[in-house]
Motif scaffolding. Structure first.
Motif, mmCIF file in Angstrom:
data_model
loop_
_atom_site.group_PDB
_atom_site.id
_atom_site.type_symbol
_atom_site.label_atom_id
_atom_site.label_comp_id
_atom_site.label_asym_id
_atom_site.label_seq_id
_atom_site.Cartn_x
_atom_site.Cartn_y
_atom_site.Cartn_z
ATOM 1 N N LEU A 114 -1.973 -10.529 14.996
ATOM 2 C CA LEU A 114 -2.879 -11.139 13.637
ATOM 3 C C LEU A 114 -1.548 -12.284 12.467
ATOM 4 O O LEU A 114 -1.843 -11.639 11.494
ATOM 5 N N ALA A 115 -0.879 -12.507 13.379
ATOM 6 C CA ALA A 115 0.474 -12.819 12.533
ATOM 7 C C ALA A 115 0.280 -14.383 11.877
ATOM 8 O O ALA A 115 0.932 -14.852 10.830
ATOM 9 N N GLU A 116 -0.890 -14.600 11.233
ATOM 10 C CA GLU A 116 -1.414 -15.933 10.496
ATOM 11 C C GLU A 116 -1.710 -16.089 9.878
ATOM 12 O O GLU A 116 -1.423 -16.530 8.210
ATOM 13 N N ARG A 117 -1.324 -14.539 8.707
ATOM 14 C CA ARG A 117 -1.932 -13.982 7.571
ATOM 15 C C ARG A 117 -1.168 -13.206 7.205
ATOM 16 O O ARG A 117 -1.590 -12.421 7.927
ATOM 17 N N PRO A 118 -0.674 -13.000 6.210
ATOM 18 C CA PRO A 118 0.118 -11.966 5.810
ATOM 19 C C PRO A 118 0.023 -10.372 6.017
ATOM 20 O O PRO A 118 -1.765 -10.747 5.287
ATOM 21 N N TRP A 119 -0.295 -9.219 5.731
ATOM 22 C CA TRP A 119 -0.413 -8.277 6.034
ATOM 23 C C TRP A 119 -0.732 -7.738 4.440
ATOM 24 O O TRP A 119 0.617 -7.486 3.649
ATOM 25 N N LEU A 120 -0.799 -6.995 3.217
ATOM 26 C CA LEU A 120 -1.048 -6.423 2.171
ATOM 27 C C LEU A 120 -0.575 -4.958 2.606
ATOM 28 O O LEU A 120 -1.566 -4.221 2.301
ATOM 29 N N VAL A 121 0.133 -4.824 2.023
ATOM 30 C CA VAL A 121 1.150 -2.752 2.519
ATOM 31 C C VAL A 121 0.835 -2.611 0.749
ATOM 32 O O VAL A 121 1.848 -2.867 0.164
ATOM 33 N N PHE A 122 0.323 -1.409 0.505
ATOM 34 C CA PHE A 122 0.477 -0.730 -0.866
ATOM 35 C C PHE A 122 1.094 0.561 -0.819
ATOM 36 O O PHE A 122 1.475 1.322 0.697
ATOM 37 N N LEU B 233 -10.256 -11.920 1.543
ATOM 38 C CA LEU B 233 -10.281 -11.680 3.395
ATOM 39 C C LEU B 233 -9.437 -13.077 4.072
ATOM 40 O O LEU B 233 -8.891 -12.758 5.116
ATOM 41 N N ASP B 234 -10.020 -13.925 3.266
ATOM 42 C CA ASP B 234 -9.031 -15.454 3.872
ATOM 43 C C ASP B 234 -7.539 -15.213 3.511
ATOM 44 O O ASP B 234 -6.850 -15.831 4.590
ATOM 45 N N ARG B 235 -7.191 -14.345 2.230
ATOM 46 C CA ARG B 235 -5.318 -14.165 2.018
ATOM 47 C C ARG B 235 -5.249 -13.581 2.903
ATOM 48 O O ARG B 235 -3.788 -13.637 3.111
ATOM 49 N N PHE B 236 -5.362 -12.717 2.958
ATOM 50 C CA PHE B 236 -4.943 -11.062 3.893
ATOM 51 C C PHE B 236 -5.307 -11.029 5.318
ATOM 52 O O PHE B 236 -6.443 -11.004 5.208
ATOM 53 N N ALA B 237 -4.714 -10.448 6.051
ATOM 54 C CA ALA B 237 -5.458 -9.984 7.784
ATOM 55 C C ALA B 237 -5.564 -8.984 7.112
ATOM 56 O O ALA B 237 -6.694 -8.517 8.085
ATOM 57 N N GLY B 238 -5.000 -7.561 6.601
ATOM 58 C CA GLY B 238 -5.421 -6.731 6.958
ATOM 59 C C GLY B 238 -4.285 -5.818 5.597
ATOM 60 O O GLY B 238 -4.026 -6.036 5.005
ATOM 61 N N THR B 239 -5.034 -4.589 5.760
ATOM 62 C CA THR B 239 -4.350 -3.377 5.132
ATOM 63 C C THR B 239 -3.330 -2.246 5.111
ATOM 64 O O THR B 239 -4.013 -2.052 6.655
ATOM 65 N N ALA B 240 -2.379 -2.323 4.674
ATOM 66 C CA ALA B 240 -1.716 -1.278 4.890
ATOM 67 C C ALA B 240 -0.887 -0.553 3.702
ATOM 68 O O ALA B 240 -0.370 -0.624 3.018
ATOM 69 N N ALA B 241 -2.013 1.385 3.979
ATOM 70 C CA ALA B 241 -1.184 1.595 2.281
ATOM 71 C C ALA B 241 -0.758 3.015 2.663
ATOM 72 O O ALA B 241 -1.437 3.700 3.283
ATOM 73 N N ASP B 242 -0.023 3.390 1.901
ATOM 74 C CA ASP B 242 0.957 4.568 2.660
ATOM 75 C C ASP B 242 0.380 5.441 0.708
ATOM 76 O O ASP B 242 1.230 5.129 -0.205
ATOM 77 N N ASP B 243 0.513 7.083 1.300
ATOM 78 C CA ASP B 243 0.053 7.849 0.707
ATOM 79 C C ASP B 243 -1.430 7.149 -0.500
ATOM 80 O O ASP B 243 -0.947 7.781 -1.899
ATOM 81 N N VAL B 244 -2.109 7.476 0.110
ATOM 82 C CA VAL B 244 -3.711 6.783 -0.512
ATOM 83 C C VAL B 244 -4.400 8.771 -1.139
ATOM 84 O O VAL B 244 -4.545 8.117 -2.173
ATOM 85 N N ASP B 245 -3.209 9.144 -1.020
ATOM 86 C CA ASP B 245 -3.498 10.643 -2.001
ATOM 87 C C ASP B 245 -3.386 10.562 -3.770
ATOM 88 O O ASP B 245 -3.726 11.244 -4.059
ATOM 89 N N GLU B 246 -2.322 9.322 -3.562
ATOM 90 C CA GLU B 246 -1.918 9.339 -4.741
ATOM 91 C C GLU B 246 -2.951 8.048 -5.610
ATOM 92 O O GLU B 246 -2.570 7.572 -7.051
ATOM 93 N N TYR B 247 -3.422 7.364 -4.637
ATOM 94 C CA TYR B 247 -4.447 6.077 -5.672
ATOM 95 C C TYR B 247 -5.729 6.346 -6.604
ATOM 96 O O TYR B 247 -6.254 8.173 -6.074
ATOM 97 N N SER B 248 -5.831 5.813 -6.965
ATOM 98 C CA SER B 248 -7.020 5.899 -8.266
ATOM 99 C C SER B 248 -8.465 5.685 -7.187
ATOM 100 O O SER B 248 -8.195 5.086 -6.097
ATOM 101 N N ALA B 249 -9.571 6.339 -7.623
ATOM 102 C CA ALA B 249 -11.226 6.001 -6.937
ATOM 103 C C ALA B 249 -11.553 4.807 -6.966
ATOM 104 O O ALA B 249 -12.508 4.383 -5.781
ATOM 105 N N ILE B 250 -10.439 3.584 -7.575
ATOM 106 C CA ILE B 250 -10.827 2.124 -7.661
ATOM 107 C C ILE B 250 -10.330 1.778 -6.297
ATOM 108 O O ILE B 250 -11.593 0.164 -6.425
ATOM 109 N N ALA B 251 -9.647 2.304 -5.810
ATOM 110 C CA ALA B 251 -9.469 1.506 -4.665
ATOM 111 C C ALA B 251 -9.959 2.007 -3.406
ATOM 112 O O ALA B 251 -10.207 0.578 -1.859
#
Length: 684
Positions: free
Chosen positions: A28-36, A208-226
């Motif tokens: 899935l390398a045609e679009r970048p991944w969104l890494v948090f 969705l057109d800009r990113f292939a998918g997401t990778a989120a590290d430590d989501v226990d530290e994220y707010s509810a709107i994530a």
């Protein structure tokens, strides 16, 4: 596509599993991944690990939830202007110091009446109100509902009954006032994002057109709107990977909502990592330590990896701790970079004592997030005094002592290439500067000024070096005043001229001084950008007797702390020296050390130290919709203490030193929750 949910305790390999999974997504390398990552420091570390592992196999972009929201609101501002019928102007972000000042001015009439609460200073009331707006935005709660939440969740006798309604009305006024002028605080940007931008079909398609998918590290530290953000990718069946530490939750109470983000696990393939790294003390003794803290009578002799440094007074304990660190470092038992000194709350005395003792022995100390007021720097104070002598109407903001200090600081030789302390480069010493200030400084409300050195009857006793340095300062001031009278000079430019002329030593300027000057220039630039925007709308709200330059000086003299200038840490990511941090700072940066020293082991602040913002409990998704009682608070504190113990033990690999004083700083006996552990260790 399959999404992965990775759970596990501290240092169980969650982030490495995320990186390994992401490295396999080259299809899935045609679009970048969104890494948090959870925060900016974690993002830098994660980006370095990704670069070393993935290299150019998979495109990705790293960010934080806060940074992503701010960038998206700015990027898609035209969509928000159209949907909300806002004025078409470029948005201007407000820094915390500007936000506090403007809200204080806007609410001045309210603060004298309906927002007046006994025991709450005006600045505290404003800060709490703005924090509540931020908490509500992070929780996905409209501003209009804040009043109802506070009425239901806060104890009835805390404030007068009408205060919450007045605060809600003030926040709605603040929100409308900012949007009309194009000002954006982080709280406003967060609300604009989840409430208006994210639900737009046009924006979701772009996402969705800009990113292939997401990778989120430590989501226990994220707010509810994530959660709704990741749900957009989930609905589109895009692959995602999450890591979650059930016993992490460092930011719970300052915007994070681990219960809300836990719903992201639904429909994911579960990958549990049950044990921490076997080289950590947490693997061997975390369960026992937690049990001993909860039941002090069950304490037996602690393992030999746990040692005790004890003294009667806190000052002696700090001295013994520092001397012990000096001894083991000089004996090469451990490197300074492998030592962390951690406390539930590090006051200025503890920081200064440890830094002073260790530095005198040639041991570098890295004090995490040691934010100090800009006005604590003599360089900054001297530059502010200089502004008071150039611009009219600022005589009440300058004193004789401030002028004397300015003469000392600005008399240094700026073009030297010797890496000496600045006070060794000065040509006017404190005694001579006091004499000059006494005889040559003329206080005046409109035009405070310095007179020629000859006004001091015994000026010949100053010596050639001090006299020449004073004349250089006087000549420069005179030239700037002449230019200012011919055409107004922006104070930011004036500050830059002063730095270049008096203080700049290129690469030989010490890091702390360079950091203070950068923070000053950044703060000044933001301040005057805001002033220029305000001028388009009739200036500052409320009554103002000071000029913009005067307001800027007063803002810093009150002890404003600005954000750390970027980069906030070394680019190579390597730690230098002994780490000195609070528990919150240490856990948030996810550091690991061979040896840890827990300061104030007998302090009650291990249990009661409040890291959370005022009213944070009523904005959590698991709030039971009733007033938060003392029992609720005690239960939350006990759960947090268990998380702290497990997390810190998981982040040390060899030794733990409990540093205990029988008496606290105020002379009272220490009666904290870790006393049971202290009693189970023989002192060194």
């Amino acid at each position: 596509m399959t999404s992965i949910w990775i759970t596990g305790p501290t240092r169980s390999g969650k982030t490495q599993r995320l990186i390994d999974w992401l490295s396999q997504q080259s299809a899935l390398a045609e679009r970048p991944w969104l890494v948090f990552a959870a925060n900016g420091d974690n993002r830098l570390v994660l980006a370095q690990r990704l670069a070393a592992t993935i290299q150019d196999q998979v495109p990705y972009t790293t960010t934080t939830p806060a940074g992503f929201i701010q960038n998206e609101v700015i990027l898609f501002w035209p969509l928000l202007v159209e949907s909300l019928a806002l004025k078409a102007q470029f948005p201007l972000k407000l820094r915390p110091e500007n936000e506090q000042l403007l809200a204080l001015q806007l609410w001045e009439p309210r603060l004298a009446s309906e927002l007046k609460v006994e025991g709450w200073p005006e600045s505290q009331m404003v800060r709490r109100a703005l924090d509540l707006l931020q908490l509500a935005a992070s929780a996905g709660i409209p501003t209009e509902e804040i009043t109802q939440r506070l009425r239901q969740g806060m104890m009835p006798n805390l404030v007068p009954t009408d205060t919450w309604a007045a605060m809600g009305a003030a926040l709605l006024q603040w929100q409308a006032w900012c949007l009309e002028r194009g000002f954006l605080t982080y709280g406003l940007m967060t609300q604009l994002y989840w409430r208006y931008l994210l639900p737009l079909a046009q924006y979701q398609a772009q996402l969705l057109d800009r990113f292939a998918g997401t990778a989120a590290d430590d989501v226990d530290e994220y707010s509810a709107i994530a959660t709704p953000l990741f749900q957009v990718f989930k609905t589109a069946q895009r692959p995602q990977v999450f890591t979650y530490n059930p016993r992490g939750q460092v930011r719970l109470g300052v915007g994070a909502d681990p219960t809300a983000t836990l719903v992201l696990a639904e429909g994911c393939e579960r990958l549990p990592l049950s044990h921490p790294n076997v080289d950590s003390l947490g693997y061997a003794m975390a369960d026992d330590v937690v049990r001993w803290v909860q039941d002090p009578l069950a304490v037996t002799k602690l393992p030999e990896q746990v040692q005790l440094i004890t003294a009667t007074t806190r000052g002696k304990m700090l001295r013994q701790t520092a001397d012990f660190i000096v001894d083991v470092v000089h004996r090469e038992l451990v490197a300074p970079s492998d030592i962390a000194v951690i406390g539930p709350g590090l006051d200025a005395i503890a920081r200064y004592s440890l830094i002073e003792i260790l530095s005198q022995q040639g041991i570098v100390v890295a004090s995490l997030k040691d934010q100090r007021p800009l006005n604590s720097s003599p360089f900054v104070r001297s530059l502010l005094t200089l502004l008071s002598l150039i611009y009219p109407g600022l005589g009440r903001l300058v004193s004789r002592d401030a002028v004397a200090e300015m003469l000392v600081v600005l008399s240094q030789t700026p073009d030297t290439e010797a890496s000496l302390p600045w006070f060794d480069l000065t040509h006017i010493d404190p005694v001579r500067s006091e004499l000059i200030a006494d005889h040559c400084f003329v206080p005046d409300v409109e035009h405070p000024r310095l007179l020629p050195v000859e006004n001091f009857p015994r000026w010949d006793r100053l010596g050639h070096q001090a006299t020449a340095a004073y004349r250089r300062i006087l000549d420069w001031l005179g030239e700037q005043k002449k230019q200012q009278q011919r055409y107004p000079i922006n104070p930011v430019i004036m500050l830059d001229r002063a730095v270049q002329h008096f203080l700049w030593r290129g690469n030989y300027l010490p890091t702390d001084q360079l950091s203070a000057l950068r923070e000053l220039m950044e703060t000044a630039q933001y301040f005057w950008e805001v002033e220029q925007r305000l001028d388009l709308y009739g200036g500052m709200p409320g009554e103002n007797s000071l000029s913009p330059v005067g307001r800027f000086i007063r803002l810093l003299q009150r002890g404003t702390v600005s954000a750390n200038p970027y980069p906030a840490r070394s680019l190579d990511g390597e730690r230098q020296g002994v780490t000195l941090a609070t528990v919150f700072q240490y856990r948030a940066q996810r550091l690991t050390h061979r040896w840890q020293f827990w300061l104030d082991a007998g302090s009650p602040r291990w249990l009661t130290g409040r890291d959370e913002l005022f009213g944070a409990e009523v904005f959590l998704s698991d709030w039971p919709e009733r007033p938060v009682t003392a029992l609720d608070t005690e239960t939350m504190h006990e759960a947090r203490l268990e998380r702290i113990l497990r997390d810190l033990l998981g982040r040390t690999t060899e030794r733990l030193y409990l540093c205990h004083s029988e008496l606290a700083l105020n002379g009272q006996e220490q009666m904290g929750p870790l006393l049971g552990l202290v009693s189970g260790v023989e002192p060194l």
